[in-house]
Design a protein around this motif. Structure first.
Motif, PDB file in Angstrom:
ATOM      1  N   VAL A  18     -32.977  21.433  22.541  1.00 21.25           N
ATOM      2  CA  VAL A  18     -32.587  21.554  20.835  1.00 21.25           C
ATOM      3  C   VAL A  18     -30.854  21.046  20.241  1.00 21.25           C
ATOM      4  O   VAL A  18     -30.272  20.793  21.532  1.00 21.25           O
ATOM      5  CB  VAL A  18     -32.504  22.995  21.392  1.00 21.25           C
ATOM      6  CG1 VAL A  18     -33.619  23.708  20.468  1.00 21.25           C
ATOM      7  CG2 VAL A  18     -31.458  23.771  22.293  1.00 21.25           C
ATOM      8  N   THR A  19     -29.496  21.499  19.373  1.00 21.20           N
ATOM      9  CA  THR A  19     -28.671  20.994  19.130  1.00 21.20           C
ATOM     10  C   THR A  19     -27.278  21.199  20.399  1.00 21.20           C
ATOM     11  O   THR A  19     -26.796  20.644  20.927  1.00 21.20           O
ATOM     12  CB  THR A  19     -28.412  21.538  17.648  1.00 21.20           C
ATOM     13  OG1 THR A  19     -28.088  22.741  17.872  1.00 21.20           O
ATOM     14  CG2 THR A  19     -28.971  21.234  16.643  1.00 21.20           C
ATOM     15  N   THR A  20     -27.804  22.704  20.716  1.00 15.91           N
ATOM     16  CA  THR A  20     -26.773  22.655  21.475  1.00 15.91           C
ATOM     17  C   THR A  20     -26.857  21.924  22.936  1.00 15.91           C
ATOM     18  O   THR A  20     -25.499  22.054  24.108  1.00 15.91           O
ATOM     19  CB  THR A  20     -26.516  25.031  20.971  1.00 15.91           C
ATOM     20  OG1 THR A  20     -26.797  25.453  20.624  1.00 15.91           O
ATOM     21  CG2 THR A  20     -24.937  24.896  22.083  1.00 15.91           C
ATOM     22  N   GLY A 117     -32.448  28.759  17.056  1.00 13.26           N
ATOM     23  CA  GLY A 117     -32.462  29.533  18.219  1.00 13.26           C
ATOM     24  C   GLY A 117     -31.158  30.243  18.003  1.00 13.26           C
ATOM     25  O   GLY A 117     -31.273  31.519  18.261  1.00 13.26           O
ATOM     26  N   THR A 118     -29.998  29.975  17.940  1.00 11.85           N
ATOM     27  CA  THR A 118     -28.747  30.396  18.264  1.00 11.85           C
ATOM     28  C   THR A 118     -28.881  31.580  16.879  1.00 11.85           C
ATOM     29  O   THR A 118     -28.197  32.640  17.202  1.00 11.85           O
ATOM     30  CB  THR A 118     -27.772  29.141  17.815  1.00 11.85           C
ATOM     31  OG1 THR A 118     -27.348  28.272  18.815  1.00 11.85           O
ATOM     32  CG2 THR A 118     -26.276  30.010  17.715  1.00 11.85           C
ATOM     33  N   ARG A 119     -28.986  31.472  15.301  1.00  8.11           N
ATOM     34  CA  ARG A 119     -29.090  32.282  14.989  1.00  8.11           C
ATOM     35  C   ARG A 119     -29.921  33.160  14.679  1.00  8.11           C
ATOM     36  O   ARG A 119     -29.801  34.461  14.135  1.00  8.11           O
ATOM     37  CB  ARG A 119     -29.423  31.360  13.242  1.00  8.11           C
ATOM     38  CG  ARG A 119     -29.585  32.594  12.182  1.00  8.11           C
ATOM     39  CD  ARG A 119     -30.381  31.639  10.414  1.00  8.11           C
ATOM     40  NE  ARG A 119     -30.177  32.593  10.344  1.00  8.11           N
ATOM     41  CZ  ARG A 119     -29.971  32.037   8.474  1.00  8.11           C
ATOM     42  NH1 ARG A 119     -29.267  31.317   8.228  1.00  8.11           N
ATOM     43  NH2 ARG A 119     -30.326  32.925   7.431  1.00  8.11           N
ATOM     44  N   PRO A 183     -26.410  37.262  26.830  1.00  7.87           N
ATOM     45  CA  PRO A 183     -26.888  36.143  28.335  1.00  7.87           C
ATOM     46  C   PRO A 183     -28.440  35.382  27.219  1.00  7.87           C
ATOM     47  O   PRO A 183     -29.603  36.360  27.059  1.00  7.87           O
ATOM     48  CB  PRO A 183     -27.261  37.516  28.952  1.00  7.87           C
ATOM     49  CG  PRO A 183     -27.834  38.525  29.000  1.00  7.87           C
ATOM     50  CD  PRO A 183     -26.612  38.453  26.650  1.00  7.87           C
ATOM     51  N   ARG A 184     -28.374  34.266  27.995  1.00  9.33           N
ATOM     52  CA  ARG A 184     -29.355  33.472  27.683  1.00  9.33           C
ATOM     53  C   ARG A 184     -29.447  32.047  28.651  1.00  9.33           C
ATOM     54  O   ARG A 184     -28.630  32.399  29.499  1.00  9.33           O
ATOM     55  CB  ARG A 184     -29.012  32.740  26.000  1.00  9.33           C
ATOM     56  CG  ARG A 184     -29.401  34.009  25.089  1.00  9.33           C
ATOM     57  CD  ARG A 184     -29.436  32.942  23.358  1.00  9.33           C
ATOM     58  NE  ARG A 184     -30.381  32.597  23.184  1.00  9.33           N
ATOM     59  CZ  ARG A 184     -31.074  31.927  22.570  1.00  9.33           C
ATOM     60  NH1 ARG A 184     -30.014  30.753  22.883  1.00  9.33           N
ATOM     61  NH2 ARG A 184     -32.747  31.303  22.289  1.00  9.33           N
ATOM     62  N   HIS A 185     -30.863  31.901  28.911  1.00 10.91           N
ATOM     63  CA  HIS A 185     -30.938  30.498  29.297  1.00 10.91           C
ATOM     64  C   HIS A 185     -31.593  28.999  29.103  1.00 10.91           C
ATOM     65  O   HIS A 185     -31.886  29.415  28.094  1.00 10.91           O
ATOM     66  CB  HIS A 185     -31.429  30.560  30.891  1.00 10.91           C
ATOM     67  CG  HIS A 185     -30.789  32.100  32.346  1.00 10.91           C
ATOM     68  ND1 HIS A 185     -31.256  33.298  31.737  1.00 10.91           N
ATOM     69  CD2 HIS A 185     -30.506  31.423  32.792  1.00 10.91           C
ATOM     70  CE1 HIS A 185     -30.564  33.998  32.368  1.00 10.91           C
ATOM     71  NE2 HIS A 185     -29.974  32.917  33.229  1.00 10.91           N
TER      72      HIS A 185
HETATM   73  P1  PGA Z   1     -30.766  25.887  17.626  1.00 15.89           P
HETATM   74  O1  PGA Z   1     -30.612  25.635  19.317  1.00 15.89           O
HETATM   75  O2  PGA Z   1     -29.381  27.320  17.678  1.00 15.89           O
HETATM   76  O3  PGA Z   1     -29.832  24.592  18.067  1.00 15.89           O
HETATM   77  O4  PGA Z   1     -32.125  25.927  17.995  1.00 15.89           O
HETATM   78  C1  PGA Z   1     -30.354  26.835  20.354  1.00 15.89           C
HETATM   79  C2  PGA Z   1     -31.651  27.455  21.326  1.00 15.89           C
HETATM   80  O5  PGA Z   1     -32.620  27.032  20.798  1.00 15.89           O
HETATM   81  O6  PGA Z   1     -31.094  28.933  21.432  1.00 15.89           O
END
Ligand code: PGA
Length: 233
Positions: A18-20, A117-119, A183-185
């Motif tokens: 993923v982007t991050t 996923g961040t969103r 908190p995430r991983h």
């Molecule tokens: P994304 O990745 O926001 O670029 O989709 C981050 C994630 O999945 O946590």
């Protein structure tokens, strides 16, 4: 095996992240490629939704994402912390204060695109508190969001990893908001039942020592007075 000991593992490693993850994955690959010069790596970077599509179609060896796949039958192992933080311009009036989540909800937000996923993590937190986000603008890249924050367009929630290396120096601040950092991983995943290649297995084992490898990476970060790649004190 003897081939292992001589560092003679050969083959191609196909990764989709993923982007991050682009803020640390390439640097994690440096020591790995040095140790295994016979392994060629291809790295595909897209958002969570795309990475999940690739996983469903079994297009790569391994996948790195910020939350285990929920909809798919996959093996997922956490290997590194991935805190999400609130970013504002360094001159924002809320810098240095303790901020309730409801107060943050009054700020105009710069949002990643749907499928990010961040969103999703941010929307989930606000929904859990019965709060709505004031979306000022939607941008399809973490880099564009950081620039827009510096430009005074609003605040955002991004992975702390996005502050590595190329963050606009001294122009961004992390706000101290209730419920943050989220908190995430980072997870490394592959389809359940997939027979991993020797090369993929080798990288998986290497990733499990990731915190060690990542903290060996020199950090030139200065804008918020901490290295985003190192574990929290
Ligand atoms: P994304 O990745 O926001 O670029 O989709 C981050 C994630 O999945 O946590």
């Amino acid at each position: 095996t003897i081939a292992d000991m001589k560092g003679l593992k050969k083959g191609t490693l196909k990764l989709a992240v993923v982007t991050t993850a682009k803020y640390f994955a390439p640097r994690l690959l440096g020591p790995f490629c040095q140790r295994y010069p016979g392994i060629d790596v291809s790295l595909k970077v897209s958002n969570r939704e795309r990475v999940l599509e690739r996983l469903a179609e079994n297009q790569d060896d391994l996948y790195i994402l910020g939350q285990p796949p929920e909809e798919l039958d996959a093996v997922a192992e956490p290997f590194l912390e991935n805190p999400l933080v609130v970013l504002a311009p360094a001159n924002h009036p809320l810098v240095g204060r303790k901020i309730p989540l409801a107060r943050l909800a009054e700020e105009p937000f710069l949002m990643r695109e749907p499928g990010s996923g961040t969103r999703k993590a941010l929307e989930r937190l606000f929904a859990a508190h019965g709060l709505a986000l004031k979306v000022r603008m939607e941008l399809g890249s973490n880099e564009a969001i950081k620039q827009a924050i510096v430009g005074g367009l609003g605040v955002s929630v991004l992975s702390r990893h996005t502050l590595a290396l190329d963050a606009p120096m001294g122009q961004l601040a992390v706000l101290d908001v209730e419920g943050f950092p989220i908190p995430r991983h980072w997870y490394v995943a592959y389809p359940a039942g997939k027979q991993l290649s020797v090369v993929a297995r080798t990288f998986l084992d290497y990733l499990k020592q990731a915190p060690k490898h990542v903290s060996e990476v020199p950090c030139h970060h200065a804008s918020v007075g901490e290295c985003p790649l190192l574990p929290e004190p």
